[in-house]
Write a protein that holds these residues in place. Structure first.
Motif, mmCIF file in Angstrom:
data_model
loop_
_atom_site.group_PDB
_atom_site.id
_atom_site.type_symbol
_atom_site.label_atom_id
_atom_site.label_comp_id
_atom_site.label_asym_id
_atom_site.label_seq_id
_atom_site.Cartn_x
_atom_site.Cartn_y
_atom_site.Cartn_z
ATOM 1 N N PHE A 159 -10.438 -15.383 -5.683
ATOM 2 C CA PHE A 159 -9.090 -15.174 -5.144
ATOM 3 C C PHE A 159 -9.095 -14.430 -3.813
ATOM 4 N N ARG A 160 -10.177 -13.741 -3.526
ATOM 5 C CA ARG A 160 -10.320 -13.129 -2.191
ATOM 6 C C ARG A 160 -10.387 -14.243 -1.136
ATOM 7 N N LEU A 161 -11.002 -15.362 -1.523
ATOM 8 C CA LEU A 161 -11.089 -16.500 -0.598
ATOM 9 C C LEU A 161 -9.703 -17.060 -0.266
ATOM 10 N N LEU A 162 -8.750 -16.814 -1.158
ATOM 11 C CA LEU A 162 -7.385 -17.293 -0.927
ATOM 12 C C LEU A 162 -6.521 -16.220 -0.253
ATOM 13 N N GLY A 163 -7.169 -15.145 0.160
ATOM 14 C CA GLY A 163 -6.449 -14.095 0.890
ATOM 15 C C GLY A 163 -5.928 -12.964 0.029
ATOM 16 N N TYR A 164 -6.214 -12.998 -1.267
ATOM 17 C CA TYR A 164 -5.742 -11.926 -2.153
ATOM 18 C C TYR A 164 -6.678 -10.724 -2.101
ATOM 19 N N ARG A 165 -6.126 -9.561 -2.271
ATOM 20 C CA ARG A 165 -6.906 -8.333 -2.370
ATOM 21 C C ARG A 165 -6.443 -7.572 -3.608
ATOM 22 N N VAL A 166 -7.363 -6.849 -4.213
ATOM 23 C CA VAL A 166 -7.017 -6.113 -5.431
ATOM 24 C C VAL A 166 -5.985 -5.031 -5.111
ATOM 25 N N CYS A 167 -4.981 -4.918 -5.973
ATOM 26 C CA CYS A 167 -3.999 -3.842 -5.810
ATOM 27 C C CYS A 167 -3.818 -3.166 -7.167
ATOM 28 N N ASP A 168 -3.072 -2.075 -7.166
ATOM 29 C CA ASP A 168 -3.074 -1.289 -8.406
ATOM 30 C C ASP A 168 -1.844 -1.456 -9.297
ATOM 31 N N ASN A 169 -0.901 -2.325 -8.901
ATOM 32 C CA ASN A 169 0.260 -2.470 -9.785
ATOM 33 C C ASN A 169 0.854 -3.879 -9.702
ATOM 34 N N SER A 170 1.780 -4.128 -10.619
ATOM 35 C CA SER A 170 2.380 -5.463 -10.698
ATOM 36 C C SER A 170 3.787 -5.484 -10.126
ATOM 37 N N ARG A 171 4.204 -4.369 -9.519
ATOM 38 C CA ARG A 171 5.575 -4.299 -8.986
ATOM 39 C C ARG A 171 5.784 -5.309 -7.872
ATOM 40 N N SER A 172 6.979 -5.837 -7.817
ATOM 41 C CA SER A 172 7.294 -6.787 -6.756
ATOM 42 C C SER A 172 7.391 -6.021 -5.422
ATOM 43 N N GLU A 173 6.666 -6.500 -4.437
ATOM 44 C CA GLU A 173 6.660 -5.815 -3.141
ATOM 45 C C GLU A 173 7.110 -6.772 -2.052
ATOM 46 N N PHE A 174 7.879 -6.232 -1.122
ATOM 47 C CA PHE A 174 8.382 -7.054 -0.030
ATOM 48 C C PHE A 174 7.217 -7.634 0.775
ATOM 49 N N ALA A 175 7.295 -8.916 1.077
ATOM 50 C CA ALA A 175 6.309 -9.628 1.911
ATOM 51 C C ALA A 175 4.955 -9.838 1.244
ATOM 52 N N PHE A 176 4.876 -9.565 -0.062
ATOM 53 C CA PHE A 176 3.615 -9.794 -0.767
ATOM 54 C C PHE A 176 3.806 -10.760 -1.941
#
Lengths: 170, 175
Positions: free
Chosen positions: B72-89
């Protein structure tokens, strides 16, 4: 006299086997949740192949090392296959993990049907596009599609069907 | 419309709230065609799983969380620490049992999640625990979250579309 009676009684009892090795103590793969390990037969299969770590290339070896290929007549194979395939679909239809899909006991029993089930797998692949690729590989030992087509069910199916036609299986 | 089959598999699904969306998304069930990982990756042409009978974006194929992170890093994703909806993500969640990946869900703009249940229906579930389940054939619980900028997702989707079309054209000629 009493000693003799007691000794006879003690000796007549079956020996108590203490559980000392892991074999006798099934490993719990699911440490949390309330529905852990409901199906004993499935659990045995899971223990055998190791849930979540089934290497598809070893599927054949694992299936056939535990039980020999089952020999049935053509109609029996078809009936058995239909029954097992239906159960397998019901149990794993919502699953994405191919490890879990192939470790299902019904799937493994289908693989154990051996070459006789290959035409049925190909037919079902053609009609229903179910995930028979690991089973076909486990039975035949080949993958007739280009490795770059792995995961593309349309091309994999076409390659298997083409192979089946050349072999006169369909 | 209720899916009683799914509700029997995922005990929290009904309480958490969900909607069957296969018709709306225009992707009816196609057993064997693509799965939840492909759905999370926005690729409806492949069955994604790290084994030889499935598609995986690179050679290393192990059913481990790091292997999924790498894909999924190949698809531009990076690990984050929560599942909250974030603007522009845009976010994805990886479900696992004993650190073994089992399922992925993708976050929608409104904060709900979309899941493809194997080769079956795709559903929108309002919470991540809706498809939490434990047992011989289960998804486990969300273990990891990854996010990417919406802007990057547009570029990646464009690339995926172009690659898909190119493969389709070449495939028709070569097979």
């Amino acid at each position: 006299m009493l000693e003799v009676v007691v000794l006879t009684f003690v000796l007549s009892q079956p020996p108590v086997r203490r559980s000392t090795c892991e074999e006798e103590q099934p490993i719990c793969f699911y440490s949390t949740g309330s529905q852990a390990i409901q199906d004993e037969q499935q659990f045995k299969i899971s223990s055998l192949v190791g849930v979540g770590s089934v290497d598809i290339k070893d599927l054949r070896a694992k299936v056939f090392s535990t039980a020999p290929e089952i020999s049935y007549g053509p109609s029996e194979v078809a009936d058995t296959f239909n029954l097992l395939a239906k159960e397998w679909s019901l149990q794993t239809g919502y699953i994405s993990s191919t490890d879990d899909i192939t470790s299902n006991s019904n799937y493994q029993q289908i693989v154990r049907l051996g070459w006789g089930v290959v035409p049925l797998l190909l037919k079902d692949l053609q009609d229903n596009q179910r995930f028979w690729f690991p089973a076909l590989y486990a039975i035949t030992g080949i993958r007739p599609f280009d490795p770059s087509d792995a995961g593309n069910s349309k091309r994999m199916t076409n390659a298997w069907l083409k192979w089946g036609m050349k072999k006169g299986l369909i | 419309m209720r899916c009683f089959d799914l509700e029997s598999v995922f005990p929290k699904l009904f309480a958490a709230g969900y909607e069957k969306t296969s018709e709306k998304t225009g992707h009816p069930p196609k057993p064997g065609a693509y799965n939840c990982i492909a759905w999370a990756a926005n690729d409806m042409k492949h069955w994604w799983w790290p084994d030889k009978d499935s598609y995986w974006p690179f050679k290393e194929r192990q059913t481990t969380i790091p292997c999924f992170i790498k894909a999924f890093r190949l698809l531009g994703y990076r690990v984050c620490d929560n599942s909250r909806s974030e603007f522009a993500f845009e976010k994805v969640a990886l479900y696992a049992i004993n650190k073994i990946p089992k399922h992925m869900a993708r976050q929608l703009k409104n904060g709900s999640w979309t899941s493809k249940c194997g080769g079956e229906e795709d559903i929108t579930h309002f919470t991540l625990d809706a498809v939490e389940s434990f047992g011989p054939y289960a998804y486990g619980a969300p273990e990891l979250y990854m996010r990417r900028l919406i802007f990057i997702s547009w570029i990646v989707k464009l690339f995926q579309l172009l690659i898909g079309k190119t493969k389709e054209l070449f495939g028709e000629n070569t097979t």
